[in-house]
Each structure stands twice: as structure tokens, then as C-alpha cells.
Design a protein around this motif. Structure first.
Motif, PDB file in Angstrom:
ATOM      1  N   ASP A 106      40.222  43.696 106.440  1.00  0.00           N
ATOM      2  CA  ASP A 106      39.404  44.176 107.492  1.00  0.00           C
ATOM      3  C   ASP A 106      38.897  45.672 107.236  1.00  0.00           C
ATOM      4  N   PHE A 109      35.797  44.999 105.366  1.00  0.00           N
ATOM      5  CA  PHE A 109      34.796  44.416 106.485  1.00  0.00           C
ATOM      6  C   PHE A 109      34.388  45.678 107.195  1.00  0.00           C
ATOM      7  N   CYS A 125      31.081  38.717 104.210  1.00  0.00           N
ATOM      8  CA  CYS A 125      32.310  39.076 103.583  1.00  0.00           C
ATOM      9  C   CYS A 125      33.301  37.670 103.304  1.00  0.00           C
ATOM     10  N   PRO A 127      37.236  36.733 103.135  1.00  0.00           N
ATOM     11  CA  PRO A 127      38.585  37.281 103.429  1.00  0.00           C
ATOM     12  C   PRO A 127      39.749  37.108 102.486  1.00  0.00           C
ATOM     13  N   THR A 140      43.635  33.346 104.643  1.00  0.00           N
ATOM     14  CA  THR A 140      42.761  34.064 103.580  1.00  0.00           C
ATOM     15  C   THR A 140      43.391  33.568 102.245  1.00  0.00           C
ATOM     16  N   MET A 290      31.552  36.717 108.464  1.00  0.00           N
ATOM     17  CA  MET A 290      32.566  36.460 107.406  1.00  0.00           C
ATOM     18  C   MET A 290      32.591  35.045 107.339  1.00  0.00           C
ATOM     19  N   LEU A 303      31.106  39.558 111.816  1.00  0.00           N
ATOM     20  CA  LEU A 303      32.030  40.686 111.210  1.00  0.00           C
ATOM     21  C   LEU A 303      32.747  41.634 112.153  1.00  0.00           C
ATOM     22  N   ALA A 306      35.860  39.604 113.523  1.00  0.00           N
ATOM     23  CA  ALA A 306      36.623  39.467 112.663  1.00  0.00           C
ATOM     24  C   ALA A 306      37.455  40.788 112.495  1.00  0.00           C
TER      25      ALA A 306
END
Ligand code: ATP
Length: 327
Positions: A106, A109, A125, A127, A140, A290, A303, A306
């Protein structure tokens, strides 16, 4: 949005097994679709320091099976400032990079979202973190491998624990998320699991261990996530020892070995799917999203969502089941 010609890919924050499969997928999908792809070394630090390498299909050969990240990763303080991001953006412009695939957690991100908003560069992005705590993806990258690594360690610890009538406190990664601890605890047959999401009173833990001893258990393993509120495995072991000495008590901190190792087939497939989807989404005009796996389908999540939602909700039923199965 202007069409994309050159995609930059990088890994940032903590490394996670499966990142290399993802880098490979980004490079090869981009090239297949007629784009140039640049590898940015050491995450945002490399963006500021102009550590760029042109990639071709052969530059990612033989990496799908490797743990860690061939592009290296870093934590970069300067990127948290506007000036740092401005410098990074100027370097991207100079290198002709007009879209990004950041792979990380994160924090990564947040940086990508700010850069994209401030300078209008498209980002999708991926994860990549062993913690499995990102909203918008059931899994992830790296979580599956890390959990398997923990189980392998627990199995080995169980051998010696059973041979000596020992009680082991095993600390696993997870400052804010008990996902690894819970799943590895269930799969490793742990007698108790301590998590950041749920407080466990030491007296209750001792009571459970006493019951185990009375029912002739020859060994006990307690899994403790590093973020558990009792303060880590050494602390818990010390407090238990003050009142309960039926077993010889030992502590094992698994630490960074949980980050490394050959990625599982699951993480290789996941990394490949996410890298492939990230490039296709960018080319389709998506940005500030993401890619994630939801119900075995790749889906996009905003994003901002997320970043701001914590995804691991404690599976109370799993914890209850673990308690029953450990009688
Ligand atoms: P992990 O979950 O494995 O820790 P992460 O991506 O969350 O991975 P961080 O160290 O939090 O790891 O973030 C990686 C990098 O992202 C930071 O070193 C910093 O350069 C950048 N970053 C993090 N937060 C921000 C932010 N709010 N604004 C700009 N950049 C940020």
C-alpha cells in the motif's frame, strides 16, 4: 489519453516471491503488444537516480522460478516529497517512459497514486506483499509462498518439540495482519494462534496449554503474529513461563526467511496473470487502478480504495475451528 509507447516496471517496498514472474509477464506482454518496456531498479529510489534498463524478452529469461526481485527494491524517503516526485517524473519524461506498472504494497500504491495524480502519468499497480492485506484482491503476490515456508518450519519445529516434550512459541510476520499466522497455524496444527486482530489473555492461553498437557500432548506450538498485542513471542513465552512449566519452553522467530525462497506455483501463476493484466489494462486506457484476483478472476480496483481499505478481516470461524481441532 495519449497512446502508450514505453512502460516502466518496478518493485518497491518489501520483496515478495512471485515478483519476478510478474516482471517477466509485464515485459513479455508489453513487447508482444508492440510496446517498449524499461526496468526501473530499486523502486522509487531508482526513478530518482535514473536507474533505467531497456528490457527485451530475453532479459527476463530464467527468472520465473526465482524468489526476491531481479529489479531490486528499496524504501525511498525523497519520493514522499513533492520535489522528489517531480524529479522522478522529469527522469521518466527524459527516458520516454509514459506509463508505469508498480509492484508492491500500500505504501508503493500511495506513491504511485500521488505521482499519477500530480503529473498525469497512467499507472496500474500489482499487489506484491506477503501480508495478504490489500483490499481488492483475495491474494497478494508472495503470501502463498510465505505461508508454505512457515508451515515447513512449523513441521520441523514439531519434530524436535515432540521429541523433547517442548512448548514452542513461533513468531511469524504480520505487523497489522494475522493472515499468515492464522492460515499457517491451521495448516501446521498449532495449539494456539495469537493475532493482532484479536486480543488473547495470557491466563486463557495458559489454561489452554494446561488442558493440552492434561490430555497428554507431547508438544505444543503457539503461533504468534509479530503484531499481536501481547508484545511478541519472547514476551509471551516469559509471561507463560512464570505460571506454567510443564514443558521446556523455547522461542523461534522466523523473521526474514519468510520473505525469500522459490515462489510456489500459485504465486508464479498469480504474478503472471497480474503482470499480463496490468499491461493490457494500461493499453486499454485504464489508470490509477490495482489488478487483483477476486473469485479466480482478475479484476480492477480503484487505487484509492485499495490504499484506504484494510482487507484482511479475521476469519473467526477459522480461529474457532483451529481451537477445536487442537484439543
Ligand atoms: P510492504 O507492504 O511490503 O511494506 P509497501 O509498498 O507498503 O510494501 P512502503 O515502505 O510502505 O512499502 O512503501 C514503499 C515506498 O513507497 C516508500 O519507501 C516510499 O518511497 C513510497 N511511499 C510510501 N508511502 C508514500 C506516500 N504517502 N507518498 C509518496 N510515496 C510513498
Amino acid at each position: 489519453m495519449a497512446s502508450i509507447n514505453k512502460i516502466g516496471v518496478f518493485t518497491s517496498g518489501g520483496d515478495a516471491p512471485g515478483m519476478n514472474a510478474c516482471i517477466r509477464a509485464v515485459v513479455r506482454t508489453g513487447i508482444y503488444l508492440g510496446k517498449q518496456v524499461v526496468g526501473i531498479h530499486q523502486g522509487y529510489q531508482g526513478m530518482i537516480d535514473k536507474k533505467f534498463t531497456d528490457m527485451d524478452a530475453r532479459s527476463v529469461r530464467n527468472i520465473i522460478q526465482l524468489g526476491g526481485t531481479v529489479l531490486k527494491t528499496a524504501r525511498c524517503v525523497d519520493f514522499r516529497t513533492y520535489e522528489g516526485r517531480e524529479k522522478a517524473y522529469q527522469n521518466l519524461v527524459d527516458a520516454g517512459i509514459d506509463a508505469l506498472v508498480p509492484i508492491g504494497g500500500d505504501g508503493t500504491f500511495s506513491g504511485a497514486e500521488e505521482l499519477s495524480r500530480e503529473f498525469n502519468i497512467p499507472v496500474i499497480c500489482v499487489p506484491g506483499t506477503i501480508d495478504n492485506d490489500l483490499y481488492g484482491s483475495d491474494f497478494t503476490l508472495g503470501y502463498d509462498t510465505a505461508t508454505n515456508t512457515v508451515i515447513e518450519a512449523i513441521d520441523k519445529i514439531r519434530d524436535t518439540a515432540a521429541s523433547h516434550d517442548r512448548l514452542f512459541f513461533v513468531e511469524v510476520m504480520g505487523r497489522d495482519s494475522g493472515c499468515i499466522a492464522l492460515h499457517a497455524g491451521v495448516a501446521g496444527g498449532a495449539e494456539a494462534i495469537l493475532l493482532p486482530e484479536k486480543e488473547t489473555a495470557i491466563d486463557d492461553l495458559i489454561h489452554k496449554l494446561e488442558e493440552g498437557a492434561l490430555s497428554k500432548k507431547s508438544s505444543c506450538i503457539v503461533i504468534i503474529a509479530e503484531g499481536d498485542k501481547n508484545g511478541g513471542a519472547y514476551n509471551v513465552a516469559k509471561r507463560v513461563k512464570e505460571k506454567f512449566n510443564f514443558y521446556d519452553i523455547k522461542v523461534t522467530i522466523l523473521g526474514h526467511l519468510q520473505r525469500g525462497g522459490t515462489p510456489s506455483s500459485f504465486d508464479r501463476v498469480l504474478g503472471s496473470r497480474m503482470g499480463y493484466a496490468a499491461v493490457k489494462s494500461l493499453i486499454a486506457g485504464e489508470t490509477r487502478k490495482m489488478v487483483g484476483l477476486r473469485g479466480n478472476e482478475i479484476q480492477l480496483t480503484d487505487l484509492v480504495d485499495a490504499i484506504h481499505n484494510h482487507s484482511f478481516k479475521l476469519e473467526e470461524d477459522l480461529l474457532d475451528m483451529a481451537t477445536i481441532l487442537a484439543i
